[in-house]
Scaffold this motif. Structure first.
Motif, mmCIF file in Angstrom:
data_model
loop_
_atom_site.group_PDB
_atom_site.id
_atom_site.type_symbol
_atom_site.label_atom_id
_atom_site.label_comp_id
_atom_site.label_asym_id
_atom_site.label_seq_id
_atom_site.Cartn_x
_atom_site.Cartn_y
_atom_site.Cartn_z
ATOM 1 N N VAL A 8 60.119 59.351 21.270
ATOM 2 C CA VAL A 8 61.423 59.620 21.900
ATOM 3 C C VAL A 8 62.394 58.482 21.591
ATOM 4 O O VAL A 8 63.564 58.714 21.256
ATOM 5 C CB VAL A 8 61.257 59.820 23.422
ATOM 6 C CG1 VAL A 8 62.613 59.843 24.118
ATOM 7 C CG2 VAL A 8 60.480 61.082 23.720
ATOM 8 N N ILE A 9 61.910 57.259 21.679
ATOM 9 C CA ILE A 9 62.767 56.107 21.367
ATOM 10 C C ILE A 9 63.194 56.152 19.909
ATOM 11 O O ILE A 9 64.362 55.879 19.587
ATOM 12 C CB ILE A 9 62.037 54.787 21.716
ATOM 13 C CG1 ILE A 9 61.892 54.660 23.230
ATOM 14 C CG2 ILE A 9 62.786 53.597 21.152
ATOM 15 C CD1 ILE A 9 61.060 53.486 23.674
ATOM 16 N N PRO A 14 68.713 56.099 16.741
ATOM 17 C CA PRO A 14 69.786 56.269 15.747
ATOM 18 C C PRO A 14 71.094 56.767 16.357
ATOM 19 O O PRO A 14 72.180 56.347 15.952
ATOM 20 C CB PRO A 14 69.215 57.291 14.757
ATOM 21 C CG PRO A 14 67.746 57.180 14.896
ATOM 22 C CD PRO A 14 67.503 56.817 16.328
ATOM 23 N N PHE A 15 71.004 57.643 17.368
ATOM 24 C CA PHE A 15 72.219 58.144 18.013
ATOM 25 C C PHE A 15 72.915 57.038 18.811
ATOM 26 O O PHE A 15 74.138 56.908 18.786
ATOM 27 C CB PHE A 15 71.894 59.335 18.915
ATOM 28 C CG PHE A 15 71.436 60.540 18.163
ATOM 29 C CD1 PHE A 15 72.320 61.261 17.373
ATOM 30 C CD2 PHE A 15 70.116 60.944 18.225
ATOM 31 C CE1 PHE A 15 71.904 62.373 16.680
ATOM 32 C CE2 PHE A 15 69.693 62.051 17.537
ATOM 33 C CZ PHE A 15 70.580 62.778 16.749
ATOM 34 N N ILE A 16 72.121 56.257 19.511
ATOM 35 C CA ILE A 16 72.692 55.134 20.272
ATOM 36 C C ILE A 16 73.345 54.142 19.319
ATOM 37 O O ILE A 16 74.466 53.675 19.553
ATOM 38 C CB ILE A 16 71.608 54.456 21.141
ATOM 39 C CG1 ILE A 16 71.126 55.415 22.226
ATOM 40 C CG2 ILE A 16 72.137 53.177 21.762
ATOM 41 C CD1 ILE A 16 69.942 54.899 23.016
ATOM 42 N N SER A 21 78.139 51.736 16.950
ATOM 43 C CA SER A 21 78.843 51.402 15.704
ATOM 44 C C SER A 21 80.237 52.018 15.671
ATOM 45 O O SER A 21 81.197 51.373 15.256
ATOM 46 C CB SER A 21 78.050 51.891 14.493
ATOM 47 O OG SER A 21 76.789 51.297 14.454
ATOM 48 N N ILE A 22 80.360 53.267 16.114
ATOM 49 C CA ILE A 22 81.674 53.920 16.158
ATOM 50 C C ILE A 22 82.595 53.189 17.133
ATOM 51 O O ILE A 22 83.774 52.967 16.848
ATOM 52 C CB ILE A 22 81.519 55.409 16.539
ATOM 53 C CG1 ILE A 22 80.885 56.175 15.384
ATOM 54 C CG2 ILE A 22 82.864 56.020 16.896
ATOM 55 C CD1 ILE A 22 80.521 57.610 15.733
ATOM 56 N N GLY A 23 82.082 52.775 18.278
ATOM 57 C CA GLY A 23 82.890 52.034 19.248
ATOM 58 C C GLY A 23 83.380 50.708 18.704
ATOM 59 O O GLY A 23 84.557 50.358 18.851
#
Length: 112
Positions: A8-9, A14-16, A21-23
């Motif tokens: 699960v981690i 990758p999404f986190i 990164s976008i922020g």
């Protein structure tokens, strides 16, 4: 740590990382655009990071101060006129006629 939690981690990480990164990229782009277009930079609480204290800013402040004083004087004159207009509108017509005639009599005496 068992294999399901680890899996699960591995799928969520990758999404986190993408959202973080976008922020960060958005923050960098915003800061770069502000610098490029001459806007002042703000700190965490809105205070200026590099406040401008050049002669042009001082001249603007003095001009705005003078304009503010002129506008306040004009506003005072407008308030005085408004008081007179309100008095004229609210007074009875008989009293107003009497005051106008008194002013005319005073004016004719001054002319003679």
């Amino acid at each position: 740590m068992d294999a399901t939690k680890l899996e699960v981690i591995r799928t969520i990480f990758p999404f986190i990382a993408l959202f973080v990164s976008i922020g960060v990229a958005g923050w960098v782009a915003t800061t770069w655009l502000r610098i490029k277009n001459g806007y002042p930079l703000d700190g965490a609480w809105g205070q200026a990071v590099y406040p401008k204290t050049d002669k042009e800013a001082a001249q603007r402040i003095s001009l705005l101060t003078q304009e503010n004083a002129q506008l306040q004087a004009e506003l005072g004159a407008v308030k005085d006129r408004l008081v007179n207009v309100e008095r004229i509108v609210t007074d009875s017509s008989h009293q107003l006629t009497h005051e106008i005639e008194a002013l005319r009599d005073k004016r004719t005496k001054e002319v003679k």
